[in-house]
Design a protein around this motif. Structure first.
Motif, PDB file in Angstrom:
ATOM      1  N   VAL A  73       0.840  -1.205   0.000  1.00 27.39           N
ATOM      2  CA  VAL A  73       0.000   0.000   0.000  1.00 27.39           C
ATOM      3  C   VAL A  73       0.870   1.248   0.000  1.00 27.39           C
ATOM      4  O   VAL A  73       0.667   2.164  -0.799  1.00 27.39           O
ATOM      5  N   GLN A  74       1.856   1.305   0.882  1.00 30.21           N
ATOM      6  CA  GLN A  74       2.679   2.504   0.994  1.00 30.21           C
ATOM      7  C   GLN A  74       3.558   2.743  -0.228  1.00 30.21           C
ATOM      8  O   GLN A  74       3.773   3.877  -0.629  1.00 30.21           O
ATOM      9  N   LYS A  75       4.021   1.670  -0.828  1.00 27.87           N
ATOM     10  CA  LYS A  75       4.835   1.792  -2.043  1.00 27.87           C
ATOM     11  C   LYS A  75       3.992   2.345  -3.199  1.00 27.87           C
ATOM     12  O   LYS A  75       4.496   3.032  -4.075  1.00 27.87           O
ATOM     13  N   ASN A  76       2.696   2.067  -3.163  1.00 27.76           N
ATOM     14  CA  ASN A  76       1.791   2.467  -4.239  1.00 27.76           C
ATOM     15  C   ASN A  76       0.709   3.435  -3.762  1.00 27.76           C
ATOM     16  O   ASN A  76      -0.379   3.476  -4.324  1.00 27.76           O
ATOM     17  N   ILE A  77       1.010   4.236  -2.730  1.00 27.11           N
ATOM     18  CA  ILE A  77      -0.015   5.094  -2.132  1.00 27.11           C
ATOM     19  C   ILE A  77      -0.585   6.096  -3.134  1.00 27.11           C
ATOM     20  O   ILE A  77      -1.782   6.393  -3.108  1.00 27.11           O
TER      21      ILE A  77
END
Length: 123
Positions: A73-77
């Motif tokens: 999620v954070q890598k692709n926020i």
């Protein structure tokens, strides 16, 4: 989110958006447009007091929560912010909230709402 076994993440989802379109009779509908970014998720249950969504504004029966790997999620926020619709095997859902857990091997809890628009083409 401790005590959540990673092998429970056995369901596949696809991130996307709802795009305005018309059917063959010219009736306006919304179609799911994929971001071509599928991911794995697990079912996750929270009680009403843990839910961050106000049940007076959104019927609780249309809300569900899923667990997704925090690093994904954070890598692709930015993609999650742009493509705010998820296609699951049981329908199309809008992302209402992302509750992050930034611990090592953490999981984020996504609160999602079933699409209520009659014109959305379901999977």
């Amino acid at each position: 989110m401790k005590n959540y076994k990673i092998n429970r993440m056995k369901h596949r989802a696809e991130l996307g958006i709802l795009k305005d379109d018309t059917d063959m009779n010219g009736v306006p509908i919304q179609k799911f447009q994929s971001s071509n970014m599928p991911f794995w998720y697990g079912e996750y249950r929270v009680n009403e007091s843990q839910n961050t969504v106000d049940a007076t504004e959104t019927p609780i029966q249309k809300i569900k929560t899923i667990a997704v790997k925090h690093d994904f999620v954070q890598k692709n926020i930015d993609i999650f912010n742009t493509f705010n619709v998820i296609k699951l095997s049981d329908g199309i859902f809008t992302i209402l909230d992302i509750n992050s857990d930034d611990s090592v091997n953490g999981l984020d809890v996504l609160t999602i709402q079933r699409s209520t628009n009659e014109g959305v083409q379901q999977p």
